[in-house]
Motif scaffolding. Structure first.
Motif, PDB file in Angstrom:
ATOM      1  N   UNK A 192       0.834  -1.208   0.000  1.00 23.17           N
ATOM      2  CA  UNK A 192       0.000   0.000   0.000  1.00 23.17           C
ATOM      3  C   UNK A 192       0.866   1.254   0.000  1.00 23.17           C
ATOM      4  N   UNK A 193       1.929   1.271   0.828  1.00 21.50           N
ATOM      5  CA  UNK A 193       2.789   2.455   0.901  1.00 21.50           C
ATOM      6  C   UNK A 193       3.473   2.718  -0.438  1.00 21.50           C
ATOM      7  N   UNK A 194       3.950   1.640  -1.049  1.00 27.06           N
ATOM      8  CA  UNK A 194       4.627   1.809  -2.348  1.00 27.06           C
ATOM      9  C   UNK A 194       3.658   2.307  -3.425  1.00 27.06           C
ATOM     10  N   UNK A 195       2.414   1.896  -3.332  1.00 28.92           N
ATOM     11  CA  UNK A 195       1.437   2.354  -4.323  1.00 28.92           C
ATOM     12  C   UNK A 195       1.062   3.815  -4.112  1.00 28.92           C
ATOM     13  N   UNK A 196       1.198   4.300  -2.903  1.00 27.60           N
ATOM     14  CA  UNK A 196       0.796   5.673  -2.590  1.00 27.60           C
ATOM     15  C   UNK A 196       1.895   6.691  -2.839  1.00 27.60           C
ATOM     16  N   UNK A 197       3.180   6.302  -2.588  1.00 24.95           N
ATOM     17  CA  UNK A 197       4.247   7.308  -2.545  1.00 24.95           C
ATOM     18  C   UNK A 197       5.318   7.016  -3.589  1.00 24.95           C
ATOM     19  N   UNK A 198       5.486   7.910  -4.524  1.00 28.85           N
ATOM     20  CA  UNK A 198       6.486   7.746  -5.583  1.00 28.85           C
ATOM     21  C   UNK A 198       7.905   7.809  -5.030  1.00 28.85           C
ATOM     22  N   UNK A 199       8.102   8.618  -3.979  1.00 24.66           N
ATOM     23  CA  UNK A 199       9.433   8.717  -3.380  1.00 24.66           C
ATOM     24  C   UNK A 199       9.894   7.348  -2.870  1.00 24.66           C
ATOM     25  N   UNK A 200       8.988   6.623  -2.208  1.00 28.84           N
ATOM     26  CA  UNK A 200       9.338   5.295  -1.699  1.00 28.84           C
ATOM     27  C   UNK A 200       9.646   4.344  -2.853  1.00 28.84           C
ATOM     28  N   UNK A 201       8.867   4.459  -3.946  1.00 26.86           N
ATOM     29  CA  UNK A 201       9.112   3.582  -5.082  1.00 26.86           C
ATOM     30  C   UNK A 201      10.481   3.859  -5.702  1.00 26.86           C
ATOM     31  N   UNK A 202      10.850   5.149  -5.786  1.00 27.35           N
ATOM     32  CA  UNK A 202      12.147   5.513  -6.368  1.00 27.35           C
ATOM     33  C   UNK A 202      13.300   5.032  -5.483  1.00 27.35           C
TER      34      UNK A 202
END
Length: 821
Positions: free
Chosen positions: A194-204
């Motif tokens: 869920x966090x990765x889907x919400x926040x692009x910074x975390x995905x990067x």
């Protein structure tokens, strides 16, 4: 059970009456001349005898033999060197120790050798003598080996293996083992997703971390100079042992469940110590309270960085239950008694748990995992935890499976001895020891062929050593007579077993690096192990040492050599080999008192021509001869040296066949040697103490008195590895424990019994003697005594304790055996 020493000094004495009411005898009238053999001398520190030669090995060049001698008044062992040609021993100075060789391993051509010196690894070029130090640290190292081509030397430190590369001179870790989950296999849970889907910074950030890790893995894979990537085994196991192939290509990893608990451990109490406060020390667990953990096996390909589990599911008999009938009977009994939970715990597993077997070597052993010298083949010897089966397996490196090469089944238990195995120089033919015929034999077997026996039956062979040229096996054997041990050899191609040495008391031997000579330890009844050198064809035997003191040598004429006799059994068509001691001036016009000494360990041989573990006891027997006794020492059923059936005779009823043999020994003394049947005493330590208690409690009135030293009086409190072999477990086979434990017969005591035990004995717990003593109290028995020794373990070490213990035994026998009328 470990062999037992016997001893005594400061002891806590207890009895049925007052605390110090021990058996006291009137001293015999003094003779005009003091006896030449005295108890004080016999039980003194054995330094007065002279040290036995220990730990012999050849120098790398094969010209000298190294050995150790105990330093007088100290436990320190000094290193000596003797030239095999000139025979001049030299004690090495501290400076010379820094350049001494250690026991060496060689490459196939014998061009390069490796050895340990003071815990560090050294490599030597054999031709030039050039020596290179490889390590300089204080880590303990084991399993030193060298590859067939001499390019790699490896050793273990715990479960880690290190490899020295001759080309680079670098020492590196062969593999990194982690008992945890691989982080790369971790998957994000629902909240993380869920966090990765919400926040692009975390995905990067995650993508960058993944890229960095992938790049590091690529560099590691392409660069042989980097540390190896770790192997992950998950967090549910722990590593029990490892074994590296000599070429450093493969690693075998043995694991056990991390959750496995060995059970509650009893304590021994140190009452006499430097702190002044009683201190508890944990000992070993009781039998049946969780024994050996089931083992699993993983093969690691260190080049391809892959791991392959080795399944045991296809081993023949692995799904059988050899205890099915006994198990069904016991489960039914428990259910009927309302103990459904205990009944359920006894259910047979679908797959029998097993472990890597151990090859015994002297007082220690090593795992039965052997690689061919070129590293192309691996053999693993496995034993079922129920002790009824042994499998010798090879590993198929293509299919990553175990292939059964030999299965040995014993309805009683697989022997602790005769489990050696190895490879012939062709790297495709196994050799192994087996009792399949009922006798310890040596076999060879091609991986794709049938096993072939190299030695016969009716005698034992042990300690096989293959000659460097691969043409001969050298073995220790009692082919001439059960009590007569020498070195023999047999051609690998087959043929007669040839006698090499003629000492009649060979203890150990080491083959020289070129195979031309043998360094031999040999002994006799009154001479401790000494070093000799013998040509490998048996010629040119020459003694190199005599470590006896002048004081001890001066007493040589006083000792009586034992007579080897075969006492006929009244329970079958067989005899019991024994040592009989009788004084030179034995008077046949009168009847005499006698003492039966019972050796310890159960599975041990004391009737042989070698220096005895019981050398003090033998000197004590000479003292008894002076006083008119005769002495008999028997290798009762269950002893070593006489084949499988002799050993297995005690299965599920310890103390019963052995007692029959002791009673036959007594009858033989009475019939043939003018012994008074009312004046026969019995004593022994450990298993010998157990048998003393069984003799007095199961055959009351047969023995005038007995002394039981550190005796297991209740087998339910002994260890698992020994006891469950012979009696199964008390949960499964309570009847075997009931009929085999002296404490169950305590109500029968009617003859004087002296019990002695070290208070810090962590082998046979002192509670065994104390609990039996309490039973006697509650049964209102008399004429029993207990001596406890606060600073002694199972094998007594202190001369004062030895003296005190044997003073009490001597007084017991004087009052209740010798002077009994």
């Amino acid at each position: 059970m470990n062999r037992v020493a016997t001893a005594g000094l400061v002891c806590l004495l207890a009895s049925t009456g007052a605390l110090a009411d021990a058996p006291q005898a009137q001293a015999p009238a003094p003779a005009t001349t003091a006896p030449a053999i005295t108890l004080e001398q016999i039980m003194a520190d054995p330094d007065w005898i002279g040290p036995p030669v220990e730990g012999e090995y050849w120098s790398v060049d094969g010209r000298s033999i190294y050995y150790k001698l105990k330093r007088k008044g100290s436990s320190i062992r000094d290193l000596y060197r003797v030239d095999a040609a000139t025979g001049t021993p030299v004690k090495l100075s501290d400076a010379e120790l820094a350049t001494a060789d250690g026991p060496a391993v060689f490459d196939r051509a014998h061009d390069r050798a490796a050895f340990l010196r003071h815990g560090d690894v050294f490599v030597r070029e054999v031709a030039s003598g050039t020596t290179r130090q490889v390590t300089r640290d204080d880590a303990r190292k084991f399993g030193l080996q060298i590859s067939a081509d001499g390019q790699r030397v490896s050793w273990s430190q715990g479960n880690d293996w290190f490899v020295w590369n001759a080309s680079t001179g670098v020492v590196s870790l062969a593999a990194i083992l982690k008992t945890e989950d691989d982080p790369a296999d971790a998957k994000p849970d629902q909240l993380e997703r869920l966090q990765l889907s919400l926040f692009s910074t975390l995905r990067a950030d995650k993508a960058d971390k993944d890229a960095v890790r992938k790049r590091a893995d690529q560099l590691d894979a392409e660069n042989p100079n980097r540390a190896p990537a770790p192997f992950h085994f998950g967090d549910k196991v722990r590593v029990a042992m490892t074994s590296l192939s000599p070429n450093a290509r493969w690693l075998l990893v043995v694991t056990v469940p991390k959750s496995y608990q060995r059970g509650k451990r009893p304590d021994v109490i140190h009452y006499v110590n430097e702190s002044g406060y009683p201190e508890a020390e944990s000992a070993r667990t009781y039998v049946g309270r969780n024994g050996a953990a089931p083992q699993s096996f993983v093969l690691l390909d260190l080049q391809g960085h892959k791991q392959y589990p080795l399944s045991v599911e296809d081993l023949p008999g692995i799904h059988d239950d050899p205890l099915h009938a006994l198990r069904a009977k016991r489960i039914a009994e428990l259910k009927q008694a309302g103990h459904a939970d205990e009944a359920a715990a006894l259910a047979a597993p679908k797959t029998r748990p097993l472990s890597v077997n151990f090859v015994m070597s002297g007082e220690s052993g090593y795992p039965a995992i052997v690689w061919s010298h070129d590293g192309s083949h691996l053999a693993i010897e496995l034993v079922a935890n129920d002790h009824k089966d042994r499998w010798i397996t090879s590993v198929d490196f293509t299919d990553h499976t175990l292939v059964t090469q030999n299965r040995l089944t014993d309805p009683a238990w697989i022997n602790w001895s005769f489990n050696g195995l190895g490879w012939l120089p062709d790297n495709r033919t196994l050799w192994f020891e087996s009792e399949a015929s009922g006798w310890a034999q040596l076999f060879v077997k091609p991986l794709d062929g049938k096993a072939r026996a190299l030695t016969g039956t009716g005698f034992e062979v042990s300690s096989p050593v293959l000659s460097p040229d691969g043409k001969w096996f050298y073995v220790r054997s009692n082919k001439q007579a059960p009590y007569d041990y020498d070195v023999y050899r047999v051609a690998v191609a087959g043929g007669a077993l040839e006698q090499v040495t003629h000492f009649e008391g060979t203890d150990d031997f080491k083959l020289s690096p070129d195979g031309s000579k043998l360094a031999v330890l040999h002994s006799s009844a009154y001479v401790p192990p000494q070093l000799a050198v013998v040509n490998s064809d048996g010629s040119g035997a020459r003694d190199l040492t005599d470590t006896r003191t002048p004081e001890y040598k001066a007493m040589s004429s006083l000792w009586t050599e034992p007579e080897f006799v075969k006492v006929p059994s009244s329970h079958g068509n067989f005899g019991i080999w024994s040592k009989y001691y009788q004084s030179k001036d034995y008077d046949t016009s009168v009847t005499h008192p006698a003492v039966l000494f019972v050796h310890g360990a159960g599975y041990l041989q004391d009737v042989d021509k070698n220096w005895s573990y019981y050398f003090r006891e033998q000197m004590f027997h000479n003292l008894l001869l002076q006083e008119g006794y005769v002495v008999l020492v028997m290798d009762y059923r269950g002893s070593a040296g006489y084949g499988r059936d002799w050993r297995d005779a005690i299965y599920r009823h310890m103390g019963h066949p052995e007692l029959e043999d002791l009673l036959d020994g007594k009858a033989w003394l009475v019939k043939h040697h003018h012994v008074d049947p009312k004046r026969v005493g019995v004593y022994g330590g450990s298993y010998g103490g157990f048998m003393t208690e069984m003799a007095l409690l199961r055959a009351p009135g047969e023995f005038a008195a007995g002394a039981a030293l550190r005796a297991p009086s209740d087998w339910t409190s002994y260890n698992d590895g020994y006891t469950s072999d012979i009696l199964n477990t008390p949960q499964l086979d309570p009847e075997a424990y009931r009929i085999s434990s002296p404490i169950e017969y305590a109500q029968n005591l009617q003859d004087p019994l002296l019990m002695m035990h070290g208070l810090i004995d962590n082998n046979v717990m002192p509670g065994d003697t104390i609990r039996l003593y309490q039973r006697f109290i509650e049964l209102h028995k008399k004429d029993f005594w207990m001596s406890l020794y606060p600073t002694e373990r199972h094998a007594f070490e202190h001369a004062d304790d030895w003296y005190d213990e044997y003073r009490r035994i001597h007084e017991l026998f004087t009052q209740y055996v010798k002077d009994k009328r």
